[in-house]
Design a protein around this motif. Structure first.
Motif, mmCIF file in Angstrom:
data_model
loop_
_atom_site.group_PDB
_atom_site.id
_atom_site.type_symbol
_atom_site.label_atom_id
_atom_site.label_comp_id
_atom_site.label_asym_id
_atom_site.label_seq_id
_atom_site.Cartn_x
_atom_site.Cartn_y
_atom_site.Cartn_z
ATOM 1 N N HIS A 92 8.300 82.358 38.121
ATOM 2 C CA HIS A 92 7.091 81.748 38.495
ATOM 3 C C HIS A 92 5.884 82.274 37.381
ATOM 4 C CE1 HIS A 92 3.052 82.378 40.517
ATOM 5 N NE2 HIS A 92 2.801 83.536 40.075
ATOM 6 N N HIS A 94 2.939 82.912 36.417
ATOM 7 C CA HIS A 94 1.638 83.781 36.878
ATOM 8 C C HIS A 94 0.436 83.179 36.184
ATOM 9 C CE1 HIS A 94 0.242 87.757 38.297
ATOM 10 N NE2 HIS A 94 -0.940 87.219 37.753
ATOM 11 N N GLY A 95 -0.702 82.945 37.260
ATOM 12 C CA GLY A 95 -1.912 82.348 36.740
ATOM 13 C C GLY A 95 -2.358 81.067 36.686
ATOM 14 N N HIS A 411 -3.236 89.912 44.018
ATOM 15 C CA HIS A 411 -2.982 88.530 43.490
ATOM 16 C C HIS A 411 -2.809 87.553 44.153
ATOM 17 C CE1 HIS A 411 -1.345 85.499 40.479
ATOM 18 N NE2 HIS A 411 -0.122 85.618 40.973
ATOM 19 N N HIS A 413 -2.045 83.403 44.105
ATOM 20 C CA HIS A 413 -1.323 82.227 43.440
ATOM 21 C C HIS A 413 -2.368 81.109 43.347
ATOM 22 C CE1 HIS A 413 3.108 83.495 43.232
ATOM 23 N NE2 HIS A 413 2.278 84.663 43.258
HETATM 24 CU CU CU Z 1 1.347 84.636 40.382
#
Ligand code: CU
Ligand code: C2O
Ligand code: CU
Length: 575
Positions: A92, A94-95, A411, A413
């Motif tokens: 993944h 992330h961000g 968090h 996505h």
């Molecule tokens: Cu993420």
């Protein structure tokens, strides 16, 4: 392996005290990968963290940890992730704002021996992102064993600033992790005895840094622990970037708190410190109660087992020594006065507010208030269910309402959001930029605002979850689809929100949770697929409602809840 507390504790104390006396190790700087085509080989290896013991690890293109990927905004990158470990994984970004099928969440499983290709255009602003596996129930162990790497995104605005950006020279990656080891020096998960600190996989690290302005890219890649970073001499530093981009201007700070998953880029002026040493420290004693890493989580009656045995909790300790050495030939010597022009989203732009209740699975069991397992709107993550459906180009406010006694770093996505408020207070200046993480304090709430842009998918969801990896693995995660607004066929799913039905499929009893209904008189109906009302319940709705479906025959049913103001529907499968 589950060991008796006393045995595992003895060994860990030993480890901790040995480590205090060993020599300092040069900070490992992960290698970089650049270009637009990336080969990432996930592999197993071993590393000697404690002399005489081999600890099994994971890494990418190396036996432990992952290289730093350098991306440029606007470029299209292809990443070929080969799974060379003997279990499934995922990867993944992330961000990063990427299509759902390229996101590397739990649904993009990479089987053993297989390669998964992800391709996307880099649309994010210059900042520090990261990448890690995201398999259901596997995130913690795979990240802890070494599958964590940075992604540095560059863009033209960042390039036009006078900032340190020579990787490993005046621009340093700091992947900060606390790890737990068991008696056989294996990296352990779901342990509150995460007593061993590492930066970039290096224990007791030191870094030789030039006497000038340097840039530190801090990532908290720990499974559970929050940090309150600062320097041993209480030096003022300057945060220049949040999770998703440069701030409008540097923010001067003596401390920066980072929750698991969160990043901050800081400038530190070492210009007057040549030939001296300072420490990057965690000032854990200053963390408020309820944040993992603080002195206490819970209260005198409800506590995390073993938490008080961990010497890192509530403590101030050194993380990394910086030896200040000769400056480079062309040092950066000033802190810029401005960096960016951020256009935040405003509350009035939002067309919908959704509430997410963070609660223990068993609301009667007080111990679960700090230990979990935790639910979001009454349900735990399920691979085949969609918790939220939204549409492209909608702006939404998501309110996380924490009804537990531990802080959860949330968090989302796909998006970078803005924090509107935390229990009604606007965020401090260093959290007013683009974020993909928000720490929701115990028994408080936080609101974030975001817009779902560019990418749609009818079936592959994005995730939202707590980034304490133990909580995530335990099911504190949900999924959302971003659909094309011209697609009307999903009206049924849309209306499913915000009813949560768990368990579902169900044999006898299920619990229905309504996120936005409190103490209202509602009527609940169970309707079969032919439209026949099978069951009607009239009651005051206090968040949760127990539904007895034991008398129904197997099949699909629709649930409707009429609040008098609106009718909410959901789908139930009776087994
Ligand atoms: Cu993420
Ligand atoms: Cu850092 Cu869903 O993840
Ligand atoms: Cu959590």
């Amino acid at each position: 392996m589950k060991l008796p507390v006393s045995i595992s504790w003895l060994i860990i104390v030993l480890v901790f005290s040995i480590e205090k006396t060993t020599a300092q190790n040069p900070l490992f700087i992960p290698p970089t990968l650049t270009g637009t085509d990336f080969q990432l080989n996930v592999q197993a290896g071993t590393k000697t963290f404690f002399s005489g013991w081999n600890t099994p690890t994971y890494g990418i293109n190396q036996s432990f940890l992952s290289p730093t990927l350098i991306f440029t905004k606007g470029e299209t990158v292809s990443l070929h992730v080969h799974n060379g470990i003997n279990t499934t994984t995922t990867m993944h970004w992330h961000g990063l704002h990427v299509p759902a099928k390229e996101d590397g969440g739990p649904h993009q499983i990479i089987e053993e021996g297989e390669t998964w290709d992800a391709t996307f255009t880099v649309m994010n602003d210059a900042a520090t992102y990261w990448y890690h596996p995201h398999g259901v129930g596997k995130t913690d162990i795979q990240v802890s064993k070494g599958l964590a790497g940075l992604i540095i995104v560059k863009d033209s605005n960042e390039a036009s600033q006078i900032l340190p950006r020579t990787y490993g020279i005046d621009d340093f990656p700091f992947i900060v992790q606390s790890k737990a080891f068991d008696v056989l020096y294996q990296i352990a998960i779901a342990s509150e005895l995460d007593t061993v600190m590492m930066v970039n996989g290096t224990m007791n690290p030191y870094l030789d840094a030039p006497a000038q302005v340097v840039r530190l890219r801090l990532l908290n890649a720990s499974s559970l622990r929050n940090y309150n970073f600062g320097f041993s001499n209480n030096l003022t530093f300057h945060q220049i970037a949040t999770d998703g981009g440069l701030l409008n201007a540097p923010v001067s700070l003596a401390r920066v708190r980072l929750a698991p998953g969160e990043r901050a880029e800081i400038l530190v002026d070492l210009g007057s410190l040549q030939d001296q040493s300072i420490y990057l420290k965690n000032f854990g004693s200053e963390l408020p109660t309820g944040i993992y890493g603080a002195d206490t989580v819970g209260n005198e009656f409800i506590a995390i087992p073993e938490y008080h045995l961990n010497p890192l909790n509530g403590a101030d300790f050194n993380i990394l020594r910086i030896n200040v050495v000769t400056p480079t030939a062309t040092p950066v010597t000033t802190i810029p006065s401005s960096l960016n022009t951020i256009t935040p989203l405003n509350e009035s732009d939002a067309s919908i507010t959704r509430t997410f209740l963070l609660a223990p699975q068993d609301t009667i069991d007080e111990q679960e208030m700090v230990e979990g397992p935790f639910t979001i709107n009454g349900v735990q993550f399920q691979m085949d269910s969609i918790n939220v459906v939204t549409y492209k180009n909608t702006t939404e406010i998501w309110k996380f309402d924490n009804q537990t006694m531990i802080a959860h770093p949330f968090h989302i996505h796909d998006v970078q959001f803005f924090i509107l408020d935390s229990n009604g207070s606007i965020p401090p200046p260093n959290e007013q930029g683009k974020k993909d993480m928000v720490l929701v304090m115990p028994m408080q709430n936080a609101r974030v605002i975001m817009k779902f842009e560019d990418y749609v998918d009818d079936s592959i969801p994005y995730m939202f979850h707590c980034h304490m990896l133990h909580h995530e693995d335990d099911g504190m995660m949900g999924s959302f689809l971003v659909m094309d607004s011209s697609n009307t066929s999903i009206l049924e799913i849309k209306e499913q929100y915000p009813i949560s039905i768990f368990p579902n499929p169900v044999h006898d009893f299920t619990t229905i949770t309504l996120a936005e209904v409190h103490d209202e008189e509602v009527s609940l109906k169970v309707i079969d697929i032919l439209g026949k009302e099978c069951k009607i319940q009239q009651q005051t709705f206090a968040q949760n409602i127990q539904l007895d479906v034991s008398s129904l025959s197997a099949g699909i049913y629709f649930i409707t809840v009429n609040t008098g103001k609106k009718i909410l529907t959901g789908k139930l499968v009776k087994q």
